[in-house]
Scaffold this motif. Structure first.
Motif, PDB file in Angstrom:
ATOM      1  N   VAL A 290      27.869 130.116 -28.834  1.00 21.37           N
ATOM      2  CA  VAL A 290      27.650 130.606 -30.206  1.00 21.37           C
ATOM      3  C   VAL A 290      28.895 130.645 -31.092  1.00 21.37           C
ATOM      4  CG1 VAL A 290      25.593 131.958 -29.679  1.00 21.37           C
ATOM      5  CG2 VAL A 290      27.848 133.033 -29.487  1.00 21.37           C
ATOM      6  N   VAL A 291      30.071 130.702 -30.471  1.00 21.31           N
ATOM      7  CA  VAL A 291      31.239 130.820 -31.367  1.00 21.31           C
ATOM      8  C   VAL A 291      31.451 129.509 -32.125  1.00 21.31           C
ATOM      9  CG1 VAL A 291      32.526 132.639 -30.178  1.00 21.31           C
ATOM     10  CG2 VAL A 291      32.853 130.254 -29.501  1.00 21.31           C
ATOM     11  N   SER A 292      31.857 129.651 -33.347  1.00 19.33           N
ATOM     12  CA  SER A 292      32.095 128.456 -34.148  1.00 19.33           C
ATOM     13  C   SER A 292      33.459 127.882 -33.753  1.00 19.33           C
ATOM     14  CB  SER A 292      32.077 128.822 -35.631  1.00 19.33           C
ATOM     15  OG  SER A 292      32.932 129.915 -35.833  1.00 19.33           O
ATOM     16  N   SER A 293      33.730 126.688 -34.259  1.00 21.42           N
ATOM     17  CA  SER A 293      35.016 126.047 -33.943  1.00 21.42           C
ATOM     18  C   SER A 293      36.149 127.027 -34.179  1.00 21.42           C
ATOM     19  CB  SER A 293      35.228 124.853 -34.862  1.00 21.42           C
ATOM     20  OG  SER A 293      34.445 123.800 -34.393  1.00 21.42           O
ATOM     21  N   GLY A 294      36.972 127.163 -33.174  1.00 21.60           N
ATOM     22  CA  GLY A 294      38.121 128.051 -33.349  1.00 21.60           C
ATOM     23  C   GLY A 294      37.752 129.532 -33.331  1.00 21.60           C
ATOM     24  N   GLY A 295      36.523 129.860 -32.942  1.00 19.62           N
ATOM     25  CA  GLY A 295      36.121 131.281 -32.867  1.00 19.62           C
ATOM     26  C   GLY A 295      36.860 131.995 -31.745  1.00 19.62           C
ATOM     27  N   THR A 296      36.575 133.280 -31.592  1.00 20.20           N
ATOM     28  CA  THR A 296      37.323 134.063 -30.605  1.00 20.20           C
ATOM     29  C   THR A 296      36.388 134.699 -29.581  1.00 20.20           C
ATOM     30  OG1 THR A 296      38.953 134.565 -32.300  1.00 20.20           O
ATOM     31  CG2 THR A 296      38.963 135.973 -30.341  1.00 20.20           C
ATOM     32  N   ILE A 297      36.803 134.608 -28.333  1.00 21.32           N
ATOM     33  CA  ILE A 297      36.080 135.293 -27.253  1.00 21.32           C
ATOM     34  C   ILE A 297      37.071 136.260 -26.616  1.00 21.32           C
ATOM     35  CG2 ILE A 297      34.954 135.017 -25.008  1.00 21.32           C
ATOM     36  CD1 ILE A 297      34.144 132.191 -25.875  1.00 21.32           C
TER      37      ILE A 297
END
Ligand SMILES: Nc1ncnc2c1ncn2[C@@H]1O[C@H](COP(=O)(O)OP(=O)(O)OP(=O)(O)O)[C@@H](O)[C@H]1O
Ligand SMILES: [Mg+2]
Length: 400
Positions: A305-312
């Protein structure tokens, strides 16, 4: 006749109605009671059986071949008494008078209680009243005995049906479990190919130490995979449950991130930032492979689900006499109707790309460990799923 004697007989009779082993003794006891309490020379019980009526028990006329007699089921009262007297006299001329009372239960006639006297003098004032009373009692006892019989049969059928249902349920659960394990197995074995390529490359360029490290990673992955397969055998009780051990959630979180990493880098999108916020959680008693699989599932969902460059963010810590590990993403979050169903097996919003088994496996793991999975998610605000394990010294009893 004393009241005591008749009361004792009555008690014997009512006890026989509820005793499966004693039911065949009811009719002979009724004949015995009738002869004794009415003061007759003999007594017979005639029961209707389909198209005929048969003497089912007799008392005081042992030499009579009564079992052979076939009587007209419509014969009642004086008509029946006459037929029986005629037959009895063939056996012994001392029989002179016959009296009968119908056996009726649930408004249906099912036979007659017949007494045979050697002389009219034997018939007392209340003989016929006692006969009618015993006939009522006998009818009641026989009808409750057949109801008990019916109940017992239904009970046996119910038990059989329940056994079949339990087996079907177990098979269904086994099917779900098999699907779940193969789902997790895919997650876990996924990096194997990547490490293999890496090792080949490292060997080709003479980087022996690095190649050895890649092989170690591969060995770890294979070990987790085999452990996971074992859980299927535990489920079907073909093998003892894997042992719970005191585990460090930080180590398991790192292992899970290592396993999930190749999946993150294999996509076309930019790698998400993975932030580790590992605190100092107490050790907890758990099956390590199941916990690693659960964290890998959370990481896989976050990656989806995270978009490009998102953070987990992966966090661990202490909480309420236990320890937790959680995965948070800054993806799109979930609407309440989705959030409510995420732990259902086969619930997915990913179409063919998802099986809907990841979180069902996570949930099953948390139940098995006596812990819980807490979901915090709002549309547009990301999602956080926290797995909390209680600190325990004693292993949990195996679920049945
Ligand atoms: N981090 C998350 N953000 C938003 N939705 C999520 C997240 N994690 C799970 N979900 C929702 O929960 C559903 C069920 O997740 P689950 O892991 O059980 O199955 P899946 O991911 O759809 O399939 P699979 O695990 O086989 O890839 C997902 O389809 C998705 O709708
Ligand atoms: Mg999933």
């Amino acid at each position: 006749m004393t009241l005591d004697a008749s009361l004792r007989d009555w008690l014997r009779l009512s006890r026989l109605a509820t005793d499966p082993a004693g039911r065949t003794r009811i009719v002979p006891l009724v004949a015995e009671m009738a002869a004794k309490h009415v003061g007759a020379a003999a007594a017979l019980v005639a029961l209707i059986d389909g198209e005929t009526m048969r003497i089912t028990a007799a008392h005081g006329c042992h030499d009579t071949a009564f079992e052979e007699w076939e009587l007209d089921p419509d014969a009642l009262g004086p008509e029946l008494e006459e037929i029986i007297l005629e037959r009895c006299r063939k056996v012994s001329e001392r029989f002179e008078i016959v009296r009968s009372a119908p056996l009726i239960a649930d408004a249906a006639l099912f036979g007659s209680l017949v007494v045979v006297f050697e002389s009219a003098r034997e018939i007392g004032d209340d003989s016929l009243q006692i006969l009618a009373g015993i006939a009522d009692l006998a009818a009641l006892t026989l009808s409750s005995a057949s109801q008990f019989d019916r109940l017992e049969r239904v009970n046996v059928e119910l038990r059989a049906t329940r056994a079949v249902l339990e087996k079907t349920e177990k098979l269904r659960a086994l099917g779900e479990m098999a699907a779940g394990v193969s789902h997790d197995l895919k997650n876990i074995l996924n990096p194997l190919g990547l490490y293999m390529q890496l090792a080949q490359r490292q060997l080709a360029s003479g980087e022996i130490d690095q190649a050895r490290a890649s092989l170690d990673e591969m060995r770890g992955v294979v070990r987790r995979g085999t452990d996971l397969l074992e859980s299927l055998r535990h489920f079907s009780r073909q093998a003892p449950d894997a042992l719970e051990q005191q585990v460090d959630l930080n180590a398991l979180a790192r292992e899970a991130m290592q396993i999930a990493k190749p999946r993150m880098s294999s996509g076309r999108r930019a790698m998400p930032h993975v932030i580790e916020q590992l605190a100092d959680p107490p050790t907890v008693l758990a099956r390590a492979t199941e916990v690693v699989s659960a964290i890998v599932n959370l990481l896989a969902n976050a990656q989806d689900v995270v978009s490009s460059g998102g953070t987990i963010t992966v966090r661990t810590g202490a909480q309420d006499d236990g320890a937790f590990v959680e995965v948070e993403d800054d993806g799109p979050g979930m609407a309440p109707d989705v959030r409510e169903r995420i732990f259902e097996p086969f619930f997915t919003t990913k179409g063919d790309a998802g099986t809907g088994l990841g979180l069902a496996m996570v949930y099953a793991t948390m139940v098995r460990h006596g812990g819980k999975a807490e979901v915090t998610s709002e549309l547009g605000e990301g999602t956080r799923i926290r797995l909390w394990f209680p600190t325990r010294d004693e292993p949990r009893p195996s679920p049945q």
